[in-house]
Scaffold this motif. Structure first.
Motif, PDB file in Angstrom:
ATOM      1  N   ALA A   1       6.254   8.014   1.001  1.00  0.00           N
ATOM      2  CA  ALA A   1       5.821   7.146   0.034  1.00  0.00           C
ATOM      3  C   ALA A   1       6.480   6.996  -1.166  1.00  0.00           C
ATOM      4  CB  ALA A   1       4.135   7.442  -0.142  1.00  0.00           C
TER       5      ALA A   1
ATOM      6  N   ASP B   1       1.807   6.267  -7.255  1.00  0.00           N
ATOM      7  CA  ASP B   1       0.836   7.433  -7.572  1.00  0.00           C
ATOM      8  C   ASP B   1       1.314   8.883  -7.660  1.00  0.00           C
ATOM      9  OD1 ASP B   1      -1.128   5.526  -7.888  1.00  0.00           O
ATOM     10  OD2 ASP B   1      -1.836   5.849  -5.781  1.00  0.00           O
TER      11      ASP B   1
ATOM     12  N   TYR C   1      -3.859   8.571   2.346  1.00  0.00           N
ATOM     13  CA  TYR C   1      -4.096   7.341   2.096  1.00  0.00           C
ATOM     14  C   TYR C   1      -5.579   6.682   2.483  1.00  0.00           C
ATOM     15  CZ  TYR C   1      -2.979   7.146   7.084  1.00  0.00           C
ATOM     16  OH  TYR C   1      -2.889   7.398   8.696  1.00  0.00           O
TER      17      TYR C   1
ATOM     18  N   ARG D   1       1.049   4.198  -3.100  1.00  0.00           N
ATOM     19  CA  ARG D   1       0.745   5.469  -3.067  1.00  0.00           C
ATOM     20  C   ARG D   1       1.933   6.347  -3.495  1.00  0.00           C
ATOM     21  NH1 ARG D   1      -1.805   8.078  -3.919  1.00  0.00           N
ATOM     22  NH2 ARG D   1      -2.049   9.658  -2.303  1.00  0.00           N
TER      23      ARG D   1
ATOM     24  N   GLU E   1      -4.805   0.009   5.036  1.00  0.00           N
ATOM     25  CA  GLU E   1      -4.294   1.259   6.098  1.00  0.00           C
ATOM     26  C   GLU E   1      -3.243   1.117   6.953  1.00  0.00           C
ATOM     27  OE1 GLU E   1      -7.193   4.262   7.036  1.00  0.00           O
ATOM     28  OE2 GLU E   1      -8.530   3.587   5.272  1.00  0.00           O
TER      29      GLU E   1
ATOM     30  N   ARG F   1      -7.988   1.880  -4.406  1.00  0.00           N
ATOM     31  CA  ARG F   1      -6.997   2.017  -5.193  1.00  0.00           C
ATOM     32  C   ARG F   1      -6.718   0.568  -5.345  1.00  0.00           C
ATOM     33  NH1 ARG F   1      -4.392   7.093  -6.187  1.00  0.00           N
ATOM     34  NH2 ARG F   1      -5.471   8.814  -4.939  1.00  0.00           N
TER      35      ARG F   1
ATOM     36  N   LEU G   1       0.182  -0.028   5.661  1.00  0.00           N
ATOM     37  CA  LEU G   1       0.749   1.414   5.020  1.00  0.00           C
ATOM     38  C   LEU G   1       1.342   2.114   6.106  1.00  0.00           C
ATOM     39  CD1 LEU G   1      -0.723   3.668   2.459  1.00  0.00           C
ATOM     40  CD2 LEU G   1       0.179   4.626   4.566  1.00  0.00           C
TER      41      LEU G   1
ATOM     42  N   VAL H   1      -6.762   4.253  -0.072  1.00  0.00           N
ATOM     43  CA  VAL H   1      -5.597   3.326  -0.604  1.00  0.00           C
ATOM     44  C   VAL H   1      -6.236   1.809  -0.791  1.00  0.00           C
ATOM     45  CG1 VAL H   1      -4.800   2.517   1.486  1.00  0.00           C
ATOM     46  CG2 VAL H   1      -3.387   2.328  -0.422  1.00  0.00           C
TER      47      VAL H   1
ATOM     48  N   PRO I   1       1.050  -1.204  -0.143  1.00  0.00           N
ATOM     49  CA  PRO I   1       0.057  -0.080  -0.070  1.00  0.00           C
ATOM     50  C   PRO I   1       0.936   1.151   0.000  1.00  0.00           C
ATOM     51  CG  PRO I   1      -0.927  -1.467   1.607  1.00  0.00           C
ATOM     52  CD  PRO I   1       0.196  -2.143   1.079  1.00  0.00           C
TER      53      PRO I   1
END
Length: 247
Positions: free
Chosen positions: A221, A60, A152, A57, A197, A158, A200, A155, A53
């Motif tokens: 990230a 991204d 996030y 991110r 989460e 995503r 992450l 996430v 995760p």
């Protein structure tokens, strides 16, 4: 006689367009159709897994900031490229990339093997002001990455979107067990959408990618993403050789 036939095609725009499309279609089919009859179009390589995760991110943010416009992630199988960057890129390394980051030009160096070549501190300094670590760099500065809190909350969504594209993130026990068998327990935990989460935040705190444990920033990230590039596969088992340090 053939000259007149050729001329009749050239002066007839509609006919020329139609015949051009036919030729292009045949060429395309010749390249694409055989792929449907090849069992393995991607080589089997151990170690390649979907992004965690936090890495996702980071990717991204990498795309958002347009890093792919100046940096490719595809090392071609030429001696000069392998001496500078490392083992040439494998198709398997991009199997979970949507979209892939091969690139079409290089203003800066290729980043396919940048993971682990520099410290987290180096990457942070490079992103804040590239000239501090590479005096001749023409790369723009990205100081806001250190200032912006990482968003996030979405996430998991995503990851679900990528799952629809074929990336094996898990939501059910069966999917999770399949990932354990394929990628191992540690990786499977990070690929669990339901705990995205949690993992992450845990990965960011453990890695301390931006050097500030009190905050979770976009720099965390992005650095996490850069540090994983090219590290999933142990290339020593495929080819031995000396590779010049990334510059």
């Amino acid at each position: 006689m053939s000259f007149f036939k050729h001329e009749s095609i050239e002066i007839n725009a509609g006919l020329l367009i139609a015949l051009t499309m036919v030729v292009i279609s045949i060429g395309g089919l010749v390249e694409i159709v055989p792929l449907f009859y090849i069992k393995d179009t991607i080589e089997k390589v151990e170690g390649v897994r979907p992004y965690s995760p936090l890495e996702l991110r980071g990717r991204d943010i990498y795309q958002r900031e347009g890093c792919y416009l100046c940096h490719s992630q595809m090392i071609r199988p030429f001696r000069d490229e392998m001496l500078r960057y490392g083992h040439y890129s494998l198709a398997a390394e991009s199997q979970y990339d949507h979209p892939f980051q091969w690139g079409s030009k290089r203003t800066g160096p290729d980043l396919a093997r940048v993971g682990g070549k520099y410290s987290n501190e180096w990457h942070v300094a490079h992103m804040i002001n590239p000239r501090d670590v590479v005096p001749e760099s023409i790369m723009p500065s990205y100081p806001w990455l250190m200032e912006n809190e990482l968003q996030y909350a979405d996430v998991a969504d995503r990851m679900r979107a990528l799952k629809k594209a074929g990336v094996p993130y898990s939501e059910t026990r069966e999917e999770y067990q399949a990932n354990v068998e394929k990628f191992g327990q540690e990786a499977a935990d990070k690929l669990n959408i339901l705990a995205a989460e949690q993992y992450l935040v845990a990965e960011a705190q453990a890695g301390n990618f931006d050097g500030d444990r009190s905050r979770l920033t976009e720099m965390d990230a992005l650095v996490a993403y850069l540090q994983v590039l090219g590290t999933m596969v142990d290339f020593s088992q495929y080819e031995e050789g000396h590779f010049v340090e990334f510059r």
